[in-house]
Design an enzyme around this catalytic site. Sequence first.
Site, PDB file in Angstrom:
ATOM      1  N   LYS A 118       0.812  -1.216   0.000  1.00  7.31           N
ATOM      2  CA  LYS A 118       0.000   0.000   0.000  1.00  7.31           C
ATOM      3  C   LYS A 118       0.844   1.264   0.000  1.00  7.31           C
ATOM      4  O   LYS A 118       0.479   2.279  -0.614  1.00  7.31           O
ATOM      5  CB  LYS A 118      -0.941  -0.009   1.212  1.00  7.31           C
ATOM      6  CG  LYS A 118      -2.108  -0.966   1.113  1.00  7.31           C
ATOM      7  CD  LYS A 118      -3.043  -0.788   2.308  1.00  7.31           C
ATOM      8  CE  LYS A 118      -4.312  -1.607   2.147  1.00  7.31           C
ATOM      9  NZ  LYS A 118      -4.051  -3.049   2.230  1.00  7.31           N
ATOM     10  N   HIS A 237     -14.278  -4.347   8.101  1.00  8.72           N
ATOM     11  CA  HIS A 237     -13.634  -3.890   6.868  1.00  8.72           C
ATOM     12  C   HIS A 237     -13.694  -4.950   5.769  1.00  8.72           C
ATOM     13  O   HIS A 237     -12.928  -4.885   4.805  1.00  8.72           O
ATOM     14  CB  HIS A 237     -12.178  -3.478   7.124  1.00  8.72           C
ATOM     15  CG  HIS A 237     -12.024  -2.447   8.204  1.00  8.72           C
ATOM     16  ND1 HIS A 237     -12.448  -1.143   8.058  1.00  8.72           N
ATOM     17  CD2 HIS A 237     -11.508  -2.538   9.451  1.00  8.72           C
ATOM     18  CE1 HIS A 237     -12.187  -0.469   9.166  1.00  8.72           C
ATOM     19  NE2 HIS A 237     -11.632  -1.300  10.027  1.00  8.72           N
ATOM     20  N   ARG A 294      -6.196  -8.600  -9.273  1.00 10.65           N
ATOM     21  CA  ARG A 294      -6.840  -9.897  -9.499  1.00 10.65           C
ATOM     22  C   ARG A 294      -8.310  -9.659  -9.801  1.00 10.65           C
ATOM     23  O   ARG A 294      -8.808  -8.532  -9.702  1.00 10.65           O
ATOM     24  CB  ARG A 294      -6.721 -10.768  -8.250  1.00 10.65           C
ATOM     25  CG  ARG A 294      -7.251 -10.089  -6.985  1.00 10.65           C
ATOM     26  CD  ARG A 294      -7.172 -10.982  -5.766  1.00 10.65           C
ATOM     27  NE  ARG A 294      -7.385 -10.270  -4.535  1.00 10.65           N
ATOM     28  CZ  ARG A 294      -8.562  -9.932  -4.027  1.00 10.65           C
ATOM     29  NH1 ARG A 294      -9.662 -10.230  -4.682  1.00 10.65           N
ATOM     30  NH2 ARG A 294      -8.660  -9.289  -2.869  1.00 10.65           N
TER      31      ARG A 294
END
Length: 663
Positions: A118, A237, A294
């Site tokens: 990230k 989440h 993906r």
Amino acid sequence: MNKFNSVLVANRGEIAVRILRAAQEQGYRAIAVYSEADAEALHVQVADAAVLIGAAAVKESYLDMHKILQAAKQTGAQAIHPGYGFLSENAEFAKACEQAGNVFIGPSAHAIDAMGNKAAAKRLMIAAEVPCVPGYEGEDQSDEKLLIAAESIGFPLMVKAAAGGGGRGMRLVQSFDHLADAIQSARSEALNAFGSDELILEKAIINPRHVEVQVFGDSHGNVIHFGERDCSVQRRHQKVIEEAPCPVMTPELREAMGAAAVNAAKSIDYVGAGTVEFLLDADKHFYFLEMNTRLQVEHPVTELVTGYDLAALQFVVAQGEPLPVMQEDVHLYGHAIEARLYAEQPANDFLPATGSALLWDPPSGPGIRVDHGLNQGQEISPFYDPMLAKIIAYGEDRAAAIRRLHHALENTRLFGVENNREFLMQVLERDDFVQARATTAFIANNFTHEDFASKNASQTHILLAACLLYRKAQSEHRAKAIANANEAFGWRNNRPVDVDYEFALADESSVVVSLRETAPEHYSVSIDSVVHPIDLYDNGHKVHYHMDNVQGNAVFSFTGKGEVTVQIDGVCHTLVNQRAFTKGDVDSAGSGSVTAPMHGNVLSVSVNVGDQVEVGQTLAILEAMKMEHRIIAEVAGEVSSVIAVAGNQVSAGSLLMEIEEQE
């Protein structure tokens, strides 16, 4: 680019089933891999061939790239599709496939690397002028640097695992006082889940929508998008409900978000299916969140509103062919909504659940699609993600899609393992969802503990339970009689006899039911001194009843001793006849006994014999289904014994430790 005509799918469950069937539809030989726990799984049965690759634990099977490559070599597979989990975003695996001469059906290792972290991905997006959330994504990972950066960013903020996703290694921090603990726990969970404890910090965007854009690129430099999906309804989440298109999208916003997503993909020469995720605030400002390199779990809703088979396109691109679709060819029609069916306990903070799928009957009908990898009777183990199936509905507009999905969930039958089916129905009923006001805070804002509390079974459930248990007992009696010729000769059942049943209810009260069979398939059942004539006709797990001038249908399964699960109009209750048990059948544990709430791995034990503990203190940490779960003291006192050992597997209900409660 190597050409191929056989594909090995390096995944399991509904993911593997989806890709295996897509490969077979395109004319490819489709090969599965499986762990010892999945020997009887549906994806093994669907495949043209299947290879055992190890024990149940993912590190010994589905995450062992060497075993997967060996399986490809053993079966002559020319290409490997990683599905959308496990090794699908592992750059080393993509490299290893290519080095072994296998086509990797996914993006390049470079692209996976670029977006797999990230922090690095965010630096790339800033350079590509993609809007990003303010935060810290630097290489200095010292606690001191993170604390200084957090003060600069301000609170509330998010602590996130740089290498991860799915909510693991993620913490919302409201004030500086809680930051150090959040960093420590996020590091631990990230290291365990992803092998890296690198973190990033981001300004928390409060109550945003989670909107993602489906992108697709080929090896000829073409990159397009297939519109967006709204994935705002989440717990921990992790997504629960997804829909396409986003209900608050405008043509201008779609064009801007689509362009940003395409630019993000082009900046890393992206090839294949991918998803660029954004946060969308109330003022329609959007910020880059991450890119998943993906195919996503929720891709079916995009397929339904665009008409394109994204898995089939993956095979086309992997063969080196150009995308057969241009941006101007992509149009969105109607609306699609997907609900993720999880083996979990909504009333217990959505903790994963295990058990056996004693009855599994997915829905069908116009506009309904079900992606699953579940066999009836299959054991739901603690080793894998708790998602069992995706129930998807398409309609000409959003209201029609909601109605169809709700009706499909009513007609989904899964007995034997706790699941979130009824919770999903409640989500679709909430006004905030119906009116398209759902944000990532939807569940917190719309559900209380009372909403998840067990409700008493209806009178109809209770009466049917008594009839079904009676019929089962009669059937077993007849079977025994037939097995014994002498007993069979003397057996009679021509004199009406009253049979009593006592059922415990959710509010800890109980109800007594008295039943008399008046004729075959006809019963007189009394409850609270009121007699109800009931006609009952069953066929397998389904029953048609006539009661109190109402005819209806129910689904049932005998799920334990003196126990039957009954589902009527989507509402399911398990009723246990207390008179089927002796006193010795019921175990009682002291309030100081600490047991495992689920199957899992003991990551750590925080106390020793002789320690004094307080209510709410962390005693141990379990890992189950890729999440860490803290075991909390429910009583204060002295630890008198510790059975749990870090590194050991434990089963649900097993004793972890005992606390001698203070007087």
